[in-house]
Design a protein around this motif. Structure first.
Motif, PDB file in Angstrom:
ATOM      1  N   ILE A   1       0.840  -1.203   0.000  1.00 22.73           N
ATOM      2  CA  ILE A   1       0.000   0.000   0.000  1.00 22.73           C
ATOM      3  C   ILE A   1       0.872   1.248   0.000  1.00 22.73           C
ATOM      4  N   ALA A   2       1.929   1.254   0.795  1.00 21.88           N
ATOM      5  CA  ALA A   2       2.843   2.405   0.852  1.00 21.88           C
ATOM      6  C   ALA A   2       3.545   2.604  -0.491  1.00 21.88           C
ATOM      7  N   LEU A   3       3.977   1.518  -1.115  1.00 22.27           N
ATOM      8  CA  LEU A   3       4.638   1.597  -2.425  1.00 22.27           C
ATOM      9  C   LEU A   3       3.672   2.114  -3.486  1.00 22.27           C
ATOM     10  N   ALA A   4       2.441   1.637  -3.471  1.00 21.58           N
ATOM     11  CA  ALA A   4       1.429   2.101  -4.427  1.00 21.58           C
ATOM     12  C   ALA A   4       1.156   3.588  -4.207  1.00 21.58           C
ATOM     13  N   PHE A   5       1.051   4.004  -2.954  1.00 16.53           N
ATOM     14  CA  PHE A   5       0.813   5.414  -2.643  1.00 16.53           C
ATOM     15  C   PHE A   5       1.948   6.289  -3.166  1.00 16.53           C
ATOM     16  N   LEU A   6       3.189   5.857  -2.930  1.00 16.56           N
ATOM     17  CA  LEU A   6       4.353   6.613  -3.429  1.00 16.56           C
ATOM     18  C   LEU A   6       4.374   6.668  -4.954  1.00 16.56           C
ATOM     19  N   GLY A   7       3.999   5.571  -5.601  1.00 15.37           N
ATOM     20  CA  GLY A   7       3.949   5.551  -7.065  1.00 15.37           C
ATOM     21  C   GLY A   7       2.917   6.524  -7.598  1.00 15.37           C
ATOM     22  N   VAL A   8       1.737   6.512  -7.010  1.00 13.54           N
ATOM     23  CA  VAL A   8       0.679   7.431  -7.431  1.00 13.54           C
ATOM     24  C   VAL A   8       1.103   8.874  -7.155  1.00 13.54           C
ATOM     25  N   ALA A   9       1.717   9.128  -6.004  1.00 13.52           N
ATOM     26  CA  ALA A   9       2.181  10.473  -5.664  1.00 13.52           C
ATOM     27  C   ALA A   9       3.243  10.936  -6.666  1.00 13.52           C
ATOM     28  N   GLY A  10       4.165  10.053  -7.029  1.00 12.20           N
ATOM     29  CA  GLY A  10       5.208  10.401  -8.008  1.00 12.20           C
ATOM     30  C   GLY A  10       4.613  10.716  -9.366  1.00 12.20           C
ATOM     31  N   LEU A  11       3.690   9.890  -9.824  1.00 16.04           N
ATOM     32  CA  LEU A  11       3.033  10.153 -11.103  1.00 16.04           C
ATOM     33  C   LEU A  11       2.254  11.456 -11.070  1.00 16.04           C
ATOM     34  N   THR A  12       1.627  11.753  -9.943  1.00 13.44           N
ATOM     35  CA  THR A  12       0.886  13.007  -9.805  1.00 13.44           C
ATOM     36  C   THR A  12       1.821  14.202  -9.909  1.00 13.44           C
ATOM     37  N   VAL A  13       2.963  14.122  -9.250  1.00  9.07           N
ATOM     38  CA  VAL A  13       3.943  15.218  -9.319  1.00  9.07           C
ATOM     39  C   VAL A  13       4.428  15.400 -10.751  1.00  9.07           C
ATOM     40  N   LEU A  14       4.764  14.314 -11.453  1.00 10.37           N
ATOM     41  CA  LEU A  14       5.219  14.409 -12.847  1.00 10.37           C
ATOM     42  C   LEU A  14       4.145  14.998 -13.740  1.00 10.37           C
ATOM     43  N   LEU A  15       2.903  14.573 -13.564  1.00 16.32           N
ATOM     44  CA  LEU A  15       1.797  15.086 -14.368  1.00 16.32           C
ATOM     45  C   LEU A  15       1.587  16.573 -14.101  1.00 16.32           C
TER      46      LEU A  15
END
Length: 190
Positions: free
Chosen positions: A14-28
């Motif tokens: 869950i933490a890894l998925a959250f970080l992935g989504v957060a990273g993609l959000t920042v890039l977008l």
């Protein structure tokens, strides 16, 4: 015990998925911000200090409206050296660039029959393009069509002048078709 291990693993997923989504959000968001800034730049007009047209040939005049681009152009006059050529630091740019044919005599054989066998020099920046084209022995000793001008000059003003306002007619007069350019009659040898 397996229940606690599964819960621990799920927490990491869950933490890894959250970080992935957060990273993609920042890039977008970074991409969208960049796009927005470029659109804003395109809408803003520059401050026109002097009037320029397609017939304005002095780079200093253009430089008054576009100083960053003019500075970039001026930097093309600086001596440079790369593995592909160039004059090197401290070189005088008052005369032509170094002759590659003297440094690499095998080039004369490769260019045999072409004007490059007469004169083939190191490259220099755009600030010297017209000077180098006028001074090269390829055009002073061998008559050729003006095809080299396509890359070494801003020609619309020339085409308009030669074609008396008709750019296409001026282009055709400055750069005749290959069969016309190669015609012995054109160069007075018949």
């Amino acid at each position: 015990m397996t229940n606690g291990a599964t819960t621990g693993r799920n927490w990491w997923l869950i933490a890894l998925a959250f970080l992935g989504v957060a990273g993609l959000t920042v890039l977008l968001l970074a991409l969208l911000t960049n796009i927005f800034e470029r659109k804003q730049e395109a809408r803003q007009s520059f401050v026109r200090l002097v009037e320029v047209t397609e017939d304005t040939m002095d780079p200093k005049v253009w430089g008054q409206n576009w100083p960053a681009e003019y500075d970039s152009y001026l930097r093309t006059s600086l001596p440079t050296a790369t593995k592909y050529g160039g004059r090197g630091l401290g070189a005088s740019d008052g005369g032509p660039a170094e002759q590659k044919l003297d440094r690499d005599p095998w080039l004369r054989r490769i260019f045999a029959g072409y004007a490059f066998a007469i004169d083939y020099r190191d490259r220099r920046g755009h600030a010297y393009a017209l000077f180098d084209q006028e001074q090269t022995r390829r055009v002073t000793e061998k008559k050729q069509p003006g095809a080299c001008l396509q890359c070494h000059a801003s020609n619309l003003a020339l085409y308009r002048f030669v074609g008396k306002g008709d750019v296409t007619k001026g282009f055709e007069q400055v750069n005749p078709p290959a069969w016309t350019a190669m015609s012995p009659r054109r160069w007075g040898s018949v």
